[in-house]
Scaffold this motif. Structure first.
Motif, PDB file in Angstrom:
ATOM      1  N   ASN A 108      17.960   8.255  34.265  1.00 46.58           N
ATOM      2  CA  ASN A 108      18.553   8.078  35.587  1.00 46.58           C
ATOM      3  C   ASN A 108      18.101   9.122  36.595  1.00 46.58           C
ATOM      4  OD1 ASN A 108      20.580   6.965  33.483  1.00 46.58           O
ATOM      5  ND2 ASN A 108      21.275   6.047  35.384  1.00 46.58           N
ATOM      6  N   VAL A 109      17.775  10.327  36.128  1.00 48.90           N
ATOM      7  CA  VAL A 109      17.684  11.457  37.071  1.00 48.90           C
ATOM      8  C   VAL A 109      16.333  12.141  37.181  1.00 48.90           C
ATOM      9  CG1 VAL A 109      20.130  11.912  36.640  1.00 48.90           C
ATOM     10  CG2 VAL A 109      18.418  13.246  35.411  1.00 48.90           C
ATOM     11  N   LEU A 110      15.433  11.961  36.213  1.00 49.51           N
ATOM     12  CA  LEU A 110      14.209  12.756  36.225  1.00 49.51           C
ATOM     13  C   LEU A 110      13.230  12.344  37.316  1.00 49.51           C
ATOM     14  CD1 LEU A 110      13.527  13.404  32.429  1.00 49.51           C
ATOM     15  CD2 LEU A 110      14.498  14.956  34.134  1.00 49.51           C
ATOM     16  N   ALA A 111      13.419  11.173  37.927  1.00 50.84           N
ATOM     17  CA  ALA A 111      12.586  10.792  39.076  1.00 50.84           C
ATOM     18  C   ALA A 111      13.053  11.456  40.367  1.00 50.84           C
ATOM     19  CB  ALA A 111      12.554   9.277  39.240  1.00 50.84           C
ATOM     20  N   ASN A 112      14.089  12.281  40.313  1.00 50.77           N
ATOM     21  CA  ASN A 112      14.457  13.080  41.485  1.00 50.77           C
ATOM     22  C   ASN A 112      13.236  13.798  42.050  1.00 50.77           C
ATOM     23  OD1 ASN A 112      17.143  12.396  41.167  1.00 50.77           O
ATOM     24  ND2 ASN A 112      17.861  14.467  40.741  1.00 50.77           N
ATOM     25  N   ALA A 113      12.344  14.231  41.141  1.00 47.48           N
ATOM     26  CA  ALA A 113      11.194  15.040  41.557  1.00 47.48           C
ATOM     27  C   ALA A 113      10.303  14.307  42.548  1.00 47.48           C
ATOM     28  CB  ALA A 113      10.386  15.449  40.327  1.00 47.48           C
ATOM     29  N   ALA A 114      10.198  12.980  42.422  1.00 45.51           N
ATOM     30  CA  ALA A 114       9.350  12.218  43.336  1.00 45.51           C
ATOM     31  C   ALA A 114       9.883  12.256  44.759  1.00 45.51           C
ATOM     32  CB  ALA A 114       9.243  10.769  42.853  1.00 45.51           C
ATOM     33  N   PHE A 115      11.208  12.344  44.898  1.00 47.15           N
ATOM     34  CA  PHE A 115      11.828  12.332  46.222  1.00 47.15           C
ATOM     35  C   PHE A 115      11.984  13.731  46.794  1.00 47.15           C
ATOM     36  CE2 PHE A 115      12.803   8.323  44.337  1.00 47.15           C
ATOM     37  CZ  PHE A 115      12.767   7.423  45.392  1.00 47.15           C
ATOM     38  N   ALA A 116      11.957  14.751  45.920  1.00 51.67           N
ATOM     39  CA  ALA A 116      12.135  16.126  46.397  1.00 51.67           C
ATOM     40  C   ALA A 116      10.963  16.588  47.253  1.00 51.67           C
ATOM     41  CB  ALA A 116      12.311  17.065  45.208  1.00 51.67           C
ATOM     42  N   ARG A 117       9.806  15.917  47.162  1.00 52.75           N
ATOM     43  CA  ARG A 117       8.630  16.324  47.913  1.00 52.75           C
ATOM     44  C   ARG A 117       8.589  15.713  49.307  1.00 52.75           C
ATOM     45  NH1 ARG A 117       4.546  15.131  42.827  1.00 52.75           N
ATOM     46  NH2 ARG A 117       5.450  16.664  41.412  1.00 52.75           N
ATOM     47  N   LEU A 118       9.531  14.837  49.604  1.00 54.09           N
ATOM     48  CA  LEU A 118       9.553  14.209  50.925  1.00 54.09           C
ATOM     49  C   LEU A 118       9.922  15.228  51.998  1.00 54.09           C
ATOM     50  CD1 LEU A 118      11.425  10.872  50.104  1.00 54.09           C
ATOM     51  CD2 LEU A 118       8.978  11.184  50.480  1.00 54.09           C
ATOM     52  N   ARG A 119       9.435  14.993  53.195  1.00 49.89           N
ATOM     53  CA  ARG A 119       9.823  15.785  54.355  1.00 49.89           C
ATOM     54  C   ARG A 119      10.189  14.831  55.490  1.00 49.89           C
ATOM     55  NH1 ARG A 119      10.093  18.536  50.799  1.00 49.89           N
ATOM     56  NH2 ARG A 119       9.235  20.604  50.408  1.00 49.89           N
ATOM     57  N   PRO A 120      11.409  14.864  55.972  1.00 49.61           N
ATOM     58  CA  PRO A 120      12.477  15.785  55.549  1.00 49.61           C
ATOM     59  C   PRO A 120      12.966  15.473  54.138  1.00 49.61           C
ATOM     60  CG  PRO A 120      13.344  14.144  57.036  1.00 49.61           C
ATOM     61  CD  PRO A 120      11.864  13.942  57.030  1.00 49.61           C
ATOM     62  N   ARG A 121      13.419  16.503  53.470  1.00 53.69           N
ATOM     63  CA  ARG A 121      13.866  16.376  52.088  1.00 53.69           C
ATOM     64  C   ARG A 121      15.238  15.715  52.062  1.00 53.69           C
ATOM     65  NH1 ARG A 121      16.370  19.431  47.746  1.00 53.69           N
ATOM     66  NH2 ARG A 121      14.972  19.706  45.953  1.00 53.69           N
ATOM     67  N   PRO A 122      15.426  14.688  51.231  1.00 55.13           N
ATOM     68  CA  PRO A 122      16.760  14.093  51.127  1.00 55.13           C
ATOM     69  C   PRO A 122      17.737  15.051  50.460  1.00 55.13           C
ATOM     70  CG  PRO A 122      15.290  13.140  49.494  1.00 55.13           C
ATOM     71  CD  PRO A 122      14.446  14.021  50.364  1.00 55.13           C
ATOM     72  N   VAL A 123      19.012  14.776  50.626  1.00 61.17           N
ATOM     73  CA  VAL A 123      20.032  15.546  49.928  1.00 61.17           C
ATOM     74  C   VAL A 123      20.303  14.866  48.600  1.00 61.17           C
ATOM     75  CG1 VAL A 123      21.910  14.328  51.127  1.00 61.17           C
ATOM     76  CG2 VAL A 123      22.346  16.543  50.057  1.00 61.17           C
ATOM     77  N   PHE A 124      20.348  15.653  47.537  1.00 59.47           N
ATOM     78  CA  PHE A 124      20.604  15.150  46.186  1.00 59.47           C
ATOM     79  C   PHE A 124      22.067  15.428  45.858  1.00 59.47           C
ATOM     80  CE2 PHE A 124      16.117  15.808  46.483  1.00 59.47           C
ATOM     81  CZ  PHE A 124      15.564  14.761  45.756  1.00 59.47           C
ATOM     82  N   LEU A 125      22.782  14.407  45.440  1.00 64.42           N
ATOM     83  CA  LEU A 125      24.229  14.491  45.296  1.00 64.42           C
ATOM     84  C   LEU A 125      24.682  14.037  43.907  1.00 64.42           C
ATOM     85  CD1 LEU A 125      25.163  12.832  48.708  1.00 64.42           C
ATOM     86  CD2 LEU A 125      25.245  15.281  48.174  1.00 64.42           C
ATOM     87  N   ALA A 126      25.730  14.661  43.407  1.00 62.65           N
ATOM     88  CA  ALA A 126      26.374  14.270  42.154  1.00 62.65           C
ATOM     89  C   ALA A 126      27.773  14.849  42.151  1.00 62.65           C
ATOM     90  CB  ALA A 126      25.584  14.776  40.949  1.00 62.65           C
ATOM     91  N   SER A 127      28.561  14.454  41.186  1.00 62.45           N
ATOM     92  CA  SER A 127      29.852  15.106  40.998  1.00 62.45           C
ATOM     93  C   SER A 127      29.619  16.509  40.446  1.00 62.45           C
ATOM     94  CB  SER A 127      30.715  14.306  40.024  1.00 62.45           C
ATOM     95  OG  SER A 127      30.194  14.411  38.706  1.00 62.45           O
ATOM     96  N   ALA A 128      30.636  17.349  40.542  1.00 61.31           N
ATOM     97  CA  ALA A 128      30.505  18.711  40.019  1.00 61.31           C
ATOM     98  C   ALA A 128      30.204  18.692  38.526  1.00 61.31           C
ATOM     99  CB  ALA A 128      31.782  19.499  40.300  1.00 61.31           C
ATOM    100  N   ALA A 129      30.849  17.779  37.795  1.00 60.40           N
ATOM    101  CA  ALA A 129      30.633  17.721  36.345  1.00 60.40           C
ATOM    102  C   ALA A 129      29.220  17.269  36.012  1.00 60.40           C
ATOM    103  CB  ALA A 129      31.658  16.795  35.703  1.00 60.40           C
ATOM    104  N   THR A 130      28.722  16.259  36.721  1.00 62.13           N
ATOM    105  CA  THR A 130      27.364  15.781  36.459  1.00 62.13           C
ATOM    106  C   THR A 130      26.342  16.852  36.825  1.00 62.13           C
ATOM    107  OG1 THR A 130      27.892  13.440  36.681  1.00 62.13           O
ATOM    108  CG2 THR A 130      25.625  14.086  37.154  1.00 62.13           C
ATOM    109  N   ALA A 131      26.538  17.525  37.953  1.00 63.28           N
ATOM    110  CA  ALA A 131      25.615  18.598  38.338  1.00 63.28           C
ATOM    111  C   ALA A 131      25.596  19.703  37.282  1.00 63.28           C
ATOM    112  CB  ALA A 131      26.015  19.164  39.695  1.00 63.28           C
ATOM    113  N   ALA A 132      26.753  20.050  36.752  1.00 65.37           N
ATOM    114  CA  ALA A 132      26.815  21.088  35.716  1.00 65.37           C
ATOM    115  C   ALA A 132      26.126  20.626  34.435  1.00 65.37           C
ATOM    116  CB  ALA A 132      28.266  21.458  35.433  1.00 65.37           C
ATOM    117  N   LEU A 133      26.342  19.371  34.059  1.00 66.53           N
ATOM    118  CA  LEU A 133      25.698  18.843  32.856  1.00 66.53           C
ATOM    119  C   LEU A 133      24.185  18.802  33.013  1.00 66.53           C
ATOM    120  CD1 LEU A 133      28.201  15.958  32.085  1.00 66.53           C
ATOM    121  CD2 LEU A 133      27.691  17.887  30.563  1.00 66.53           C
ATOM    122  N   MET A 134      23.708  18.442  34.195  1.00 61.76           N
ATOM    123  CA  MET A 134      22.266  18.429  34.428  1.00 61.76           C
ATOM    124  C   MET A 134      21.693  19.835  34.331  1.00 61.76           C
ATOM    125  SD  MET A 134      21.885  15.537  37.433  1.00 61.76           S
ATOM    126  CE  MET A 134      20.132  15.888  37.677  1.00 61.76           C
TER     127      MET A 134
END
Length: 320
Positions: A108-134
């Protein structure tokens, strides 16, 4: 597979607008299926992660909000993410502004990298628990995916962590569309985030909803998952995007029916004094035998559910 004219123009537009060429491997292609005006889902294999499918099994939700593009669960690797971006650019010049991770599974999440290179950079969002688990898991998950899929498939992979900004019972506003945020602990995974857009009657259920595939329960709580699905069924949704897209009757209801069959069969067996060696016989699984991965996945689910329910039964907890 040869690149279509539409796909070529989309990738060219992405390069011109963002100064970056998607790291799509040869043959990687993403098709966006229209669910309703402004809402699309990336077609993906309704299957478990394997080398043969390059883990391209997550039906990414794409919403063209007018104020930017929302992407939910961008996928398993940079090549898929790059091809997804090309497909989005073939539809709209709107910038990708929001990327949501519903739970901390690598497909679900490892393709974040493809979008992190965009300009302007999108905001990446998750719940606090999911962010901690990642933060805890993603390095190990990336290594496992490279071993399973091969280093070529995972070329360009990098860990991009989301902001822990999605609050339970809060709202995510994407232009004129407001998404209600629900977060479930110990359901399909340790933390599952759900987005529901009342105006669109659209439910993004992440890993909580399956369609004609046996649910994967490796880190699931049977009882927590059942409670989550009952609550989701109360929402007046017309369309559900989970591990596959469909109506609530095609996704939420059958997933719950399968989990209920596990709970009811195992609960009756425990009450009758049966033991785990006969667990498979206790579950009325005939309606689900045609589902994908039944032979390999169902016995594991029965054993996992038995352990959970046996502990609850010994504590005197209700199993209904």
């Amino acid at each position: 597979m040869p690149t279509t004219r539409r796909g070529f123009l989309g990738a060219t537009l992405a390069l011109a607008m963002n100064g970056w060429r998607p790291a799509a491997a040869a043959g990687t292609r993403v098709t966006l299926e229209r669910l309703q005006p402004g809402v699309y889902v990336a077609r993906a294999g309704n299957a478990e992660v394997a080398r043969a499918n390059a883990a391209e099994v997550v039906p990414t939700l794409v919403h063209l909000s007018g104020a930017g593009v929302l992407v939910v669960d961008p996928g398993p690797q940079a090549a898929w993410g790059g091809a997804l971006l090309g497909a989005i650019r073939a539809l709209t010049p709107q910038p990708v502004r929001w990327v949501v991770n519903t739970h901390a599974h690598p497909e679900n999440v490892l393709a974040n990298a493809a979008f992190a290179r965009l300009r302007p950079r999108p905001v990446f969002l998750a719940s606090a628990a999911t962010a901690a688990l990642m933060r805890q898991r993603c390095a190990a998950c990336l290594a496992r995916m490279a071993t399973l899929l091969g280093s070529g498939t995972m070329r360009g992979a990098a860990i991009v962590l989301p902001e822990p900004a999605l609050q339970p019972d809060g709202w995510l506003h994407t232009g004129a569309t407001a998404w209600q945020v629900q977060v479930y602990a110990n359901a399909h995974s340790a933390s599952d985030t759900v987005l529901y857009a009342p105006r669109l009657q659209l439910l993004c259920a992440g890993g909580l909803a399956y369609r004609e595939r046996v649910p994967e329960m490796h880190e699931a709580s049977l009882q927590g998952w059942r409670r989550a699905l009952r609550r989701l069924q109360e929402l007046p949704a017309r369309t559900v995007v989970g591990t596959a897209a469909g109506t609530p009757a095609q996704t939420l209801a059958p997933t719950l029916a399968y989990l209920d069959a596990l709970a009811h069969g195992i609960g009756a067996a425990l009450a009758a004094g049966s033991d785990a060696s006969r667990a498979n016989d206790a579950v009325a699984a005939v309606p689900f035998r045609h589902w994908r991965h039944f032979q390999s996945r169902h016995p594991l689910n029965v054993q996992r559910a038995w352990r959970e329910l046996e502990d609850l039964w010994m504590q005197g907890e209700p199993l209904a």
